[in-house]
Motif scaffolding. Structure first.
Motif, short mmCIF file in Angstrom:
data_model
loop_
_atom_site.label_atom_id
_atom_site.label_comp_id
_atom_site.label_asym_id
_atom_site.label_seq_id
_atom_site.Cartn_x
_atom_site.Cartn_y
_atom_site.Cartn_z
N VAL A 134 3.62 14.22 -13.99
CA VAL A 134 3.32 14.27 -12.55
C VAL A 134 2.10 13.39 -12.25
O VAL A 134 2.11 12.61 -11.28
N GLN A 135 1.07 13.48 -13.07
CA GLN A 135 -0.10 12.62 -12.88
C GLN A 135 0.29 11.15 -12.91
O GLN A 135 -0.14 10.37 -12.06
N ASN A 136 1.12 10.79 -13.88
CA ASN A 136 1.54 9.39 -14.01
C ASN A 136 2.32 8.92 -12.79
O ASN A 136 2.10 7.81 -12.29
N LYS A 137 3.22 9.76 -12.28
CA LYS A 137 4.01 9.38 -11.11
C LYS A 137 3.12 9.22 -9.89
O LYS A 137 3.26 8.27 -9.12
N ILE A 138 2.19 10.15 -9.71
CA ILE A 138 1.29 10.07 -8.56
C ILE A 138 0.43 8.81 -8.63
O ILE A 138 0.30 8.07 -7.64
N LEU A 139 -0.14 8.55 -9.79
CA LEU A 139 -0.99 7.36 -9.94
C LEU A 139 -0.20 6.08 -9.74
O LEU A 139 -0.66 5.13 -9.09
N PHE A 140 1.01 6.03 -10.29
CA PHE A 140 1.84 4.83 -10.14
C PHE A 140 2.21 4.62 -8.67
O PHE A 140 2.10 3.51 -8.14
N LYS A 141 2.64 5.70 -7.99
CA LYS A 141 3.01 5.57 -6.58
C LYS A 141 1.83 5.11 -5.74
O LYS A 141 1.97 4.29 -4.85
N LYS A 142 0.64 5.65 -6.03
CA LYS A 142 -0.54 5.24 -5.26
C LYS A 142 -0.85 3.76 -5.51
O LYS A 142 -1.21 3.04 -4.58
N SER A 143 -0.71 3.32 -6.75
CA SER A 143 -0.99 1.92 -7.03
C SER A 143 0.01 1.00 -6.35
O SER A 143 -0.34 -0.05 -5.83
N ILE A 144 1.26 1.41 -6.31
CA ILE A 144 2.29 0.61 -5.62
C ILE A 144 2.08 0.67 -4.11
O ILE A 144 2.18 -0.34 -3.42
N ARG A 145 1.77 1.86 -3.60
CA ARG A 145 1.56 2.01 -2.16
C ARG A 145 0.39 1.15 -1.69
O ARG A 145 0.40 0.63 -0.58
N ASN A 146 -0.62 1.00 -2.53
CA ASN A 146 -1.78 0.17 -2.17
C ASN A 146 -1.40 -1.30 -2.00
O ASN A 146 -2.14 -2.06 -1.37
N LEU A 147 -0.26 -1.70 -2.55
CA LEU A 147 0.21 -3.07 -2.35
C LEU A 147 0.77 -3.28 -0.95
O LEU A 147 0.88 -4.39 -0.48
N SER A 148 1.11 -2.16 -0.29
CA SER A 148 1.70 -2.21 1.04
C SER A 148 0.62 -2.14 2.10
O SER A 148 -0.43 -1.54 1.91
N ASN A 149 0.91 -2.72 3.25
CA ASN A 149 -0.01 -2.63 4.39
C ASN A 149 0.10 -1.29 5.09
O ASN A 149 -0.73 -0.91 5.88
N ASN A 150 1.21 -0.57 4.85
CA ASN A 150 1.46 0.69 5.54
C ASN A 150 1.14 1.84 4.61
O ASN A 150 1.96 2.25 3.82
N ASN A 151 -0.07 2.39 4.71
CA ASN A 151 -0.48 3.48 3.84
C ASN A 151 -0.35 4.85 4.48
O ASN A 151 -0.56 5.85 3.83
N SER A 152 -0.02 4.91 5.75
CA SER A 152 0.03 6.19 6.44
C SER A 152 1.46 6.70 6.51
O SER A 152 2.39 5.95 6.72
N ILE A 153 1.61 8.02 6.37
CA ILE A 153 2.94 8.60 6.53
C ILE A 153 3.24 8.86 8.00
O ILE A 153 4.37 9.09 8.37
N ILE A 154 2.20 8.82 8.83
CA ILE A 154 2.38 9.10 10.24
C ILE A 154 2.14 7.83 11.03
O ILE A 154 1.10 7.18 10.89
N GLU A 155 3.11 7.47 11.83
CA GLU A 155 2.97 6.32 12.69
C GLU A 155 1.89 6.62 13.72
O GLU A 155 1.69 7.78 14.10
N ASP A 156 1.18 5.61 14.18
CA ASP A 156 0.10 5.83 15.15
C ASP A 156 0.58 6.60 16.38
O ASP A 156 -0.14 7.43 16.91
N GLU A 157 1.79 6.33 16.83
CA GLU A 157 2.28 6.97 18.05
C GLU A 157 3.09 8.23 17.76
O GLU A 157 3.56 8.89 18.67
N GLU A 158 3.24 8.59 16.50
CA GLU A 158 4.06 9.75 16.14
C GLU A 158 3.33 11.05 16.45
O GLU A 158 2.17 11.23 16.13
N LEU A 159 4.03 11.95 17.10
CA LEU A 159 3.49 13.26 17.43
C LEU A 159 4.41 14.33 16.88
O LEU A 159 5.61 14.10 16.72
N ILE A 160 3.86 15.48 16.62
CA ILE A 160 4.70 16.61 16.21
C ILE A 160 5.21 17.27 17.48
O ILE A 160 4.43 17.77 18.29
N ASN A 161 6.51 17.24 17.65
CA ASN A 161 7.14 17.80 18.86
C ASN A 161 7.97 19.02 18.49
O ASN A 161 8.93 18.91 17.74
N PHE A 162 7.58 20.16 19.00
CA PHE A 162 8.35 21.39 18.76
C PHE A 162 8.99 21.83 20.04
O PHE A 162 8.53 21.70 21.09
#
Length: 112
Positions: A84-112
């Motif tokens: 699990v540690q290895n997967k998390i570290l690898f995903k973070k290193s790959i994600r850092n290559l991307s310009n999009n680091n957020s899971i939430i879009e700036d305009e995204e709201l939680i709508n219930f």
């Protein structure tokens, strides 16, 4: 997020998982979305596509929850199994290559 195409009668005609021209964002809680998925001619395939996309989104949420728990000293990173540690570290290193680091879009709201 889910984006929809509407037909001339303003009914949902198709769904997408990324924004695009002539697409409209729809709340995951909109009953019209659920009805479209249920009554679609390829309902089972569409249900699987939606579930797969939501699963991918949830993975990111779980990663963020783990980060919060580590930051609050509720768990130690080293408490996690090595794979699990290895997967998390690898995903973070790959994600850092991307310009999009957020899971939430700036305009995204939680709508219930």
């Amino acid at each position: 997020m889910i984006y929809i195409e509407r037909n001339a009668q303003n009914d949902i005609e198709n769904i997408h998982f990324a924004p695009g021209p002539n697409l409209e964002e729809i709340s995951l809680h909109d009953p019209k979305l659920k009805k479209y998925i249920e009554t679609s001619t390829d309902s089972e395939e569409l249900i699987q596509k939606v579930l797969n996309q939501l699963d991918l989104d949830m993975v990111r949420v779980i990663e963020d929850v783990i980060d919060i728990m580590i930051d609050k000293n509720l768990i130690l990173f080293t408490d996690l199994p090595d794979p699990v540690q290895n997967k998390i570290l690898f995903k973070k290193s790959i994600r850092n290559l991307s310009n999009n680091n957020s899971i939430i879009e700036d305009e995204e709201l939680i709508n219930f």
